[in-house]
Design an enzyme around this catalytic site. Sequence first.
Site, short mmCIF file in Angstrom:
data_model
loop_
_atom_site.label_atom_id
_atom_site.label_comp_id
_atom_site.label_asym_id
_atom_site.label_seq_id
_atom_site.Cartn_x
_atom_site.Cartn_y
_atom_site.Cartn_z
N LEU A 1 55.58 3.97 86.59
CA LEU A 1 54.31 3.81 85.87
C LEU A 1 54.05 2.32 85.75
CD1 LEU A 1 54.62 6.35 82.89
CD2 LEU A 1 53.29 6.64 85.00
N ASP A 2 52.76 1.93 85.76
CA ASP A 2 52.40 0.54 85.53
C ASP A 2 53.01 0.04 84.22
OD1 ASP A 2 50.85 0.57 87.81
OD2 ASP A 2 48.94 0.71 86.75
N ARG A 3 53.28 -1.23 84.17
CA ARG A 3 53.84 -1.84 82.95
C ARG A 3 53.01 -1.49 81.72
NH1 ARG A 3 53.75 -8.33 82.24
NH2 ARG A 3 51.56 -7.89 81.85
N THR B 1 50.97 1.02 81.19
CA THR B 1 50.73 2.45 80.97
C THR B 1 51.91 3.07 80.23
OG1 THR B 1 49.48 2.55 83.05
CG2 THR B 1 50.24 4.64 82.12
#
Length: 216
Positions: free
Chosen positions: A62-64, A66
């Site tokens: 997951l994106d940082r 998110t």
Amino acid sequence: MIDTPYQPPQDDLVILHEDHELLFIDKPAGLLSVPGRGPHLADCLIARVQSVFPEALLVHRLDRDTSGVIVFARSPVAQRHLGLQFEKRQTRKQYIAQVWGQVTERQGRVDLPLIVDWDNRPRQMVCHETGRAAQTDWALIRHDIYGSRLRLMPLTGRSHQLRVHMLAIGHPILGDPFYASGQAGAFPRLMLHSRELRLRHPDGGRGLTVSAPVPF
């Protein structure tokens, strides 16, 4: 290249589901899934998970910025099994997002190819000539004082896909440090959360759905 300060939260691990093959974690916003380049980016979710579960193996990211559901494998066999499910798009992911502006339609699909914006990494951008195919289904949950609350269902897994697709249709996700500006960017976090992940269990193939409460 865009560089942003890294100040990861120090929350305790939140385990959503644990069994002999799988480990589902509720990732906090602001924490890298895997280490970045340099010692200042070493603190990350997989390092924290492996300090408790040394056998844990990466499956996806997951994106940082998110938050929400992320799964780790607890054996190489489970890692391969899940990796194939993600590769063949057999998993089902559902996100909740707060976006800027009043979305007028009830639902829709964004089908716009994406590529890295090399001069402004890690930003991504739409490119019809050389971009990789990317599709996102969305549905309106409700309007509120900030804009609109959406359910997002990515059909592909490109980097920053949901963030760029929402920007492309004129509704950037609130608090996005890369793609939101002005009032839309003036929120303490990216208002994007991995709400639910559905997959087949590596041991027997039964369906498994794990969800995490939305923190905003």
